[in-house]
Design a protein around this motif. Structure first.
Motif, PDB file in Angstrom:
ATOM      1  N   VAL A 252      36.732  40.443  35.338  1.00  0.00           N
ATOM      2  CA  VAL A 252      35.990  41.362  34.789  1.00  0.00           C
ATOM      3  C   VAL A 252      36.820  42.633  34.974  1.00  0.00           C
ATOM      4  CG1 VAL A 252      34.189  43.040  35.461  1.00  0.00           C
ATOM      5  CG2 VAL A 252      33.902  40.665  35.750  1.00  0.00           C
ATOM      6  N   GLY A 253      36.975  43.445  33.792  1.00  0.00           N
ATOM      7  CA  GLY A 253      37.834  44.739  33.918  1.00  0.00           C
ATOM      8  C   GLY A 253      39.136  44.307  33.764  1.00  0.00           C
ATOM      9  N   GLY A 254      39.566  43.174  33.146  1.00  0.00           N
ATOM     10  CA  GLY A 254      41.002  42.703  32.985  1.00  0.00           C
ATOM     11  C   GLY A 254      41.405  42.112  34.336  1.00  0.00           C
ATOM     12  N   LYS A 255      40.754  41.933  35.341  1.00  0.00           N
ATOM     13  CA  LYS A 255      41.236  41.273  36.604  1.00  0.00           C
ATOM     14  C   LYS A 255      40.487  40.325  37.157  1.00  0.00           C
ATOM     15  CE  LYS A 255      40.078  44.834  39.907  1.00  0.00           C
ATOM     16  NZ  LYS A 255      40.411  45.436  41.124  1.00  0.00           N
ATOM     17  N   GLU A 256      41.039  39.236  37.884  1.00  0.00           N
ATOM     18  CA  GLU A 256      40.122  38.394  38.552  1.00  0.00           C
ATOM     19  C   GLU A 256      39.077  38.908  39.590  1.00  0.00           C
ATOM     20  OE1 GLU A 256      42.621  35.078  39.959  1.00  0.00           O
ATOM     21  OE2 GLU A 256      42.823  33.991  37.966  1.00  0.00           O
ATOM     22  N   ARG A 257      38.209  38.428  39.890  1.00  0.00           N
ATOM     23  CA  ARG A 257      37.060  39.191  40.808  1.00  0.00           C
ATOM     24  C   ARG A 257      36.690  37.809  41.682  1.00  0.00           C
ATOM     25  NH1 ARG A 257      36.488  44.897  40.087  1.00  0.00           N
ATOM     26  NH2 ARG A 257      36.952  44.966  37.762  1.00  0.00           N
ATOM     27  N   GLU A 258      36.434  38.270  43.158  1.00  0.00           N
ATOM     28  CA  GLU A 258      35.780  37.428  43.938  1.00  0.00           C
ATOM     29  C   GLU A 258      34.058  37.335  43.242  1.00  0.00           C
ATOM     30  OE1 GLU A 258      35.889  38.534  47.975  1.00  0.00           O
ATOM     31  OE2 GLU A 258      38.158  38.025  47.930  1.00  0.00           O
ATOM     32  N   ILE A 259      33.424  36.095  43.687  1.00  0.00           N
ATOM     33  CA  ILE A 259      32.135  36.048  43.405  1.00  0.00           C
ATOM     34  C   ILE A 259      31.322  37.464  44.107  1.00  0.00           C
ATOM     35  CG2 ILE A 259      29.694  34.909  43.499  1.00  0.00           C
ATOM     36  CD1 ILE A 259      32.030  33.728  41.612  1.00  0.00           C
TER      37      ILE A 259
ATOM     38  N   ILE B  64      29.096  44.673  41.604  1.00  0.00           N
ATOM     39  CA  ILE B  64      29.002  45.463  40.142  1.00  0.00           C
ATOM     40  C   ILE B  64      27.670  45.469  39.729  1.00  0.00           C
ATOM     41  CG2 ILE B  64      29.880  45.100  37.873  1.00  0.00           C
ATOM     42  CD1 ILE B  64      32.393  44.296  39.020  1.00  0.00           C
ATOM     43  N   LEU B  65      27.003  44.307  39.754  1.00  0.00           N
ATOM     44  CA  LEU B  65      25.742  44.134  39.041  1.00  0.00           C
ATOM     45  C   LEU B  65      24.549  45.065  39.699  1.00  0.00           C
ATOM     46  CD1 LEU B  65      25.700  40.369  38.440  1.00  0.00           C
ATOM     47  CD2 LEU B  65      25.332  42.270  36.420  1.00  0.00           C
ATOM     48  N   ARG B  66      24.873  45.274  40.959  1.00  0.00           N
ATOM     49  CA  ARG B  66      23.950  46.177  41.996  1.00  0.00           C
ATOM     50  C   ARG B  66      24.257  47.463  41.850  1.00  0.00           C
ATOM     51  NH1 ARG B  66      25.044  45.144  47.073  1.00  0.00           N
ATOM     52  NH2 ARG B  66      23.205  46.723  47.765  1.00  0.00           N
ATOM     53  N   ARG B  67      25.580  48.047  41.480  1.00  0.00           N
ATOM     54  CA  ARG B  67      26.059  49.523  41.918  1.00  0.00           C
ATOM     55  C   ARG B  67      26.404  49.941  40.782  1.00  0.00           C
ATOM     56  NH1 ARG B  67      28.164  49.723  48.109  1.00  0.00           N
ATOM     57  NH2 ARG B  67      29.772  48.113  47.166  1.00  0.00           N
ATOM     58  N   ALA B  68      27.172  49.278  39.797  1.00  0.00           N
ATOM     59  CA  ALA B  68      27.984  49.903  38.830  1.00  0.00           C
ATOM     60  C   ALA B  68      27.270  50.788  38.015  1.00  0.00           C
ATOM     61  CB  ALA B  68      28.900  48.902  37.876  1.00  0.00           C
ATOM     62  N   ASP B  69      27.538  52.145  37.411  1.00  0.00           N
ATOM     63  CA  ASP B  69      26.790  52.865  36.659  1.00  0.00           C
ATOM     64  C   ASP B  69      27.109  52.446  35.141  1.00  0.00           C
ATOM     65  OD1 ASP B  69      25.478  54.246  38.969  1.00  0.00           O
ATOM     66  OD2 ASP B  69      27.027  55.790  39.224  1.00  0.00           O
ATOM     67  N   ASP B  70      28.360  52.002  34.858  1.00  0.00           N
ATOM     68  CA  ASP B  70      28.844  51.583  33.674  1.00  0.00           C
ATOM     69  C   ASP B  70      27.986  50.390  33.243  1.00  0.00           C
ATOM     70  OD1 ASP B  70      30.435  50.756  31.583  1.00  0.00           O
ATOM     71  OD2 ASP B  70      32.130  51.238  32.245  1.00  0.00           O
TER      72      ASP B  70
ATOM     73  N   VAL C  47      31.805  31.906  63.504  1.00  0.00           N
ATOM     74  CA  VAL C  47      31.441  32.369  62.063  1.00  0.00           C
ATOM     75  C   VAL C  47      32.824  32.617  61.664  1.00  0.00           C
ATOM     76  CG1 VAL C  47      30.553  34.125  60.836  1.00  0.00           C
ATOM     77  CG2 VAL C  47      29.020  33.396  62.628  1.00  0.00           C
ATOM     78  N   HIS C  48      32.980  32.431  60.358  1.00  0.00           N
ATOM     79  CA  HIS C  48      33.975  32.527  59.678  1.00  0.00           C
ATOM     80  C   HIS C  48      34.078  33.176  58.372  1.00  0.00           C
ATOM     81  CE1 HIS C  48      36.508  29.881  62.376  1.00  0.00           C
ATOM     82  NE2 HIS C  48      35.445  29.153  62.693  1.00  0.00           N
ATOM     83  N   TYR C  49      34.814  34.157  57.880  1.00  0.00           N
ATOM     84  CA  TYR C  49      34.731  34.680  56.628  1.00  0.00           C
ATOM     85  C   TYR C  49      35.681  34.327  55.740  1.00  0.00           C
ATOM     86  CZ  TYR C  49      31.782  38.500  58.981  1.00  0.00           C
ATOM     87  OH  TYR C  49      30.779  38.980  59.570  1.00  0.00           O
ATOM     88  N   TYR C  50      35.229  33.840  54.458  1.00  0.00           N
ATOM     89  CA  TYR C  50      36.039  33.354  53.394  1.00  0.00           C
ATOM     90  C   TYR C  50      35.059  33.732  52.075  1.00  0.00           C
ATOM     91  CZ  TYR C  50      38.756  30.548  56.484  1.00  0.00           C
ATOM     92  OH  TYR C  50      39.659  30.120  57.595  1.00  0.00           O
ATOM     93  N   ASP C  51      36.044  33.727  50.992  1.00  0.00           N
ATOM     94  CA  ASP C  51      35.518  33.745  49.649  1.00  0.00           C
ATOM     95  C   ASP C  51      34.688  32.527  49.064  1.00  0.00           C
ATOM     96  OD1 ASP C  51      34.832  34.881  47.144  1.00  0.00           O
ATOM     97  OD2 ASP C  51      36.770  34.482  46.162  1.00  0.00           O
ATOM     98  N   ILE C  52      33.720  32.511  49.167  1.00  0.00           N
ATOM     99  CA  ILE C  52      32.846  31.342  48.568  1.00  0.00           C
ATOM    100  C   ILE C  52      32.057  31.651  47.593  1.00  0.00           C
ATOM    101  CG2 ILE C  52      33.083  29.836  50.739  1.00  0.00           C
ATOM    102  CD1 ILE C  52      30.479  30.838  51.671  1.00  0.00           C
ATOM    103  N   PRO C  53      31.592  30.695  46.711  1.00  0.00           N
ATOM    104  CA  PRO C  53      30.895  31.030  45.514  1.00  0.00           C
ATOM    105  C   PRO C  53      29.309  31.148  45.858  1.00  0.00           C
ATOM    106  CG  PRO C  53      31.090  28.664  45.416  1.00  0.00           C
ATOM    107  CD  PRO C  53      32.063  29.214  46.848  1.00  0.00           C
ATOM    108  N   PHE C  54      28.921  31.497  47.116  1.00  0.00           N
ATOM    109  CA  PHE C  54      27.419  31.750  47.486  1.00  0.00           C
ATOM    110  C   PHE C  54      27.770  32.701  48.762  1.00  0.00           C
ATOM    111  CE2 PHE C  54      28.531  28.047  49.930  1.00  0.00           C
ATOM    112  CZ  PHE C  54      28.731  27.110  49.085  1.00  0.00           C
ATOM    113  N   GLY C  55      26.537  33.135  49.296  1.00  0.00           N
ATOM    114  CA  GLY C  55      26.516  34.098  50.332  1.00  0.00           C
ATOM    115  C   GLY C  55      26.759  33.772  51.634  1.00  0.00           C
TER     116      GLY C  55
END
Length: 506
Positions: A118-125, A131-137, A271-279
């Motif tokens: 999105v926007g020309g760069k890779e994003r985390e889920i 973006i869907l919640r807060r982006a004014d654009d 508890v461990h924090y990682y980029d996973i495809p769900f919450g």
């Protein structure tokens, strides 16, 4: 193979089988953990463990033996143990077939590794959600909403093949579709599930329409596209996301547990924090080793998500230790126990204390979240309808039907952008999403009971002891719908959930 000749031999046989299953499930959980946290433990490693499971549970006429035993055993606990085993074996007879688990693991590997652009760069889920919640654009929101389309197009043919394979396997055991088999294994049937979903949608229809119309007007939009929904329903919140900082989530959970009379440091939960495809994801490796994966950012919804995962963890920590097969309840109740804990984050007192604000602001904040919650539940209902249709053969064009169902339930224009097969659920967690709606109904009905019985429903040792006694400690020894009736005094319905969401309930 020498089959058991009496109840004593049958108990010994089940003890040995469950010891083997527990060892296998521990290794499977460890492999799954590595898969999400290090990239190791991919499809080939899971395939090897799935083959072991197929060999263990498919060795001999176990299903026939269990069904015969249910007709002749006298001990009610042993009979219940056999009933649970019947469901385990039925599901295993489908999911442990190599053509099914190999394709499932391959698809899941691809979904985990995919990075949307999105926007020309890779994003985390999690970035897409923000973006869907807060982006004014609006254009950026649309790009985020469409970012999973390439993955869905790639995965759709393989996911449809997986659905057909599951259906064929379910048919061999007398079920019309895999949906029917899977729901039966969770002590449900399709008519009851669809009835509860329809009840919730109907009771909240007017409230959702009014909230959406008002949100669109406030945002200056004459109508909403799918990528507008999260943004407009977020609205002008009385509390910013920063009022619930990411770094404060664990402190909030530990404070809640202490108020329940527990020592957070003594619980076997990490508890461990990682980029996973769900919450979030709870991985109960053993009763003394329960791990949570999370991917939080600032915001109340991330607190609610981690409370939810802690609900899973407490459910696992206080499950019975004596009989392995009784440790895990079916999916609807398991998610319900997670959501019962998540529900505590929806009380004004908790919000005020956690965010450092007053009760009036906390109440206004919770009122402002109703639209977002209704959107989430109605989105789940749309996904359930699509999935059931894919299994019963009524969906010829999944992308088109997905757009039509979402348009009908969410009141947006039909959009056929591919997206349904980009989710990890159709392949990796089939016929599961209805459990989140059922869980919300369990939580709402449970908390309505707690408020009636105790005059309060905040963190409290007495309330915690009641939940532990009726819901967690019996495990699957007691059917889950019976536990709901025992605690709340009535059968499960969507009425308390709809009432809590501002629905039209008499």
């Amino acid at each position: 193979m020498n089959l058991p000749r009496n109840e004593e031999e049958l108990i010994g046989f089940l003890d040995n089988l469950e010891d083997s299953l527990e060892d296998l499930n521990v290794r499977y959980a460890e492999c799954l953990w590595k898969r999400y946290t290090t990239g190791e433990g991919g499809a080939e490693d899971l395939n090897r463990l799935d083959r072991e499971r197929a060999e263990l549970l498919g060795r001999g006429p176990y299903l026939e033996m269990v069904r015969e035993g249910m007709d002749r055993v006298g001990d009610p606990t042993l009979r219940r143990r056999l009933e649970v085993w019947e469901k385990v074996l039925l599901r295993s007879r489908v999911e442990s077939r190599e053509d099914i688990f190999a394709l499932r693991n391959e698809i899941t590997d691809r979904i985990i590794s995919f990075r949307p652009v999105v926007g020309g760069k890779e994003r985390e889920i999690s970035e897409l959600r923000d973006i869907l919640r807060r982006a004014d654009d609006r254009g950026l929101r649309r790009e985020a909403w469409e970012a999973m389309a390439p993955l869905s197009e790639e995965m759709a043919p393989r996911t449809l093949s997986l659905i057909h394979a599951r259906n064929r396997a379910a048919g061999e055991y007398g079920f019309d579709t895999f949906v029917d088999l899977s729901l039966a294994c969770d002590d449900l049937d399709r008519t009851a599930v669809e009835g509860l979903l329809e009840e919730l949608v109907t009771l909240t229809e007017e409230t959702y329409r009014e909230l959406l119309a008002g949100a669109c007007r406030a945002a200056g939009l004459p109508s909403c596209e799918p990528w507008d929904l999260a943004y407009v329903l977020e609205g002008e919140s009385p509390l910013p996301d920063e009022a619930f900082p990411r770094d404060g989530i664990l402190d909030a959970i530990h404070a809640f547990l202490a108020a329940c009379g527990l020592d957070p440091g003594s619980l076997p939960i990490e508890v461990h924090y990682y980029d996973i495809p769900f919450g979030g994801l709870c991985v109960p490796v053993r009763p003394e080793d329960i791990r949570i994966l999370a991917n939080p950012r600032d915001g109340h919804q991330y607190y609610a998500t981690l409370f939810h995962e802690y609900g899973h963890a407490l459910h696992a920590a206080f499950a019975p230790r004596d009989v392995y097969i009784f440790r895990r309840d079916p999916g609807p109740f398991s998610e319900g126990m997670a959501e019962v804990l998540g529900f505590f984050t929806r009380y004004p007192e908790w919000v005020a204390r956690t965010a450092g604000t007053d009760l009036a602001t906390a109440r206004a904040f919770l009122d402002s979240s109703l639209g977002r919650r209704l959107y989430g539940l109605r989105s789940l209902a749309a996904q359930v309808r699509l999935e059931y249709g894919l299994y019963d053969g009524s969906v010829a064009d999944p992308d088109r039907v997905c757009g039509e169902i979402e348009a009908a339930l969410l009141h947006v224009a039909v959009n056929t952008t591919p997206r349904w097969a980009a989710s990890p659920f159709p392949s990796g967690y089939p016929v599961y999403r209805q459990n989140y709606i059922i869980a919300a109904a369990i939580a709402a009905q449970t908390h309505a009971y707690l408020r009636r019985e105790f005059g309060r429903a905040e963190a409290d040792p007495e309330i915690f002891a009641r939940l532990r006694e009726v819901y967690w400690e019996p495990g699957a020894r007691v059917p889950w719908q019976e536990k709901v009736r025992e605690l709340t005094g009535k059968d499960l319905s969507a009425a308390d959930l709809a009432r809590e969401l501002g629905g039209d309930v008499e």
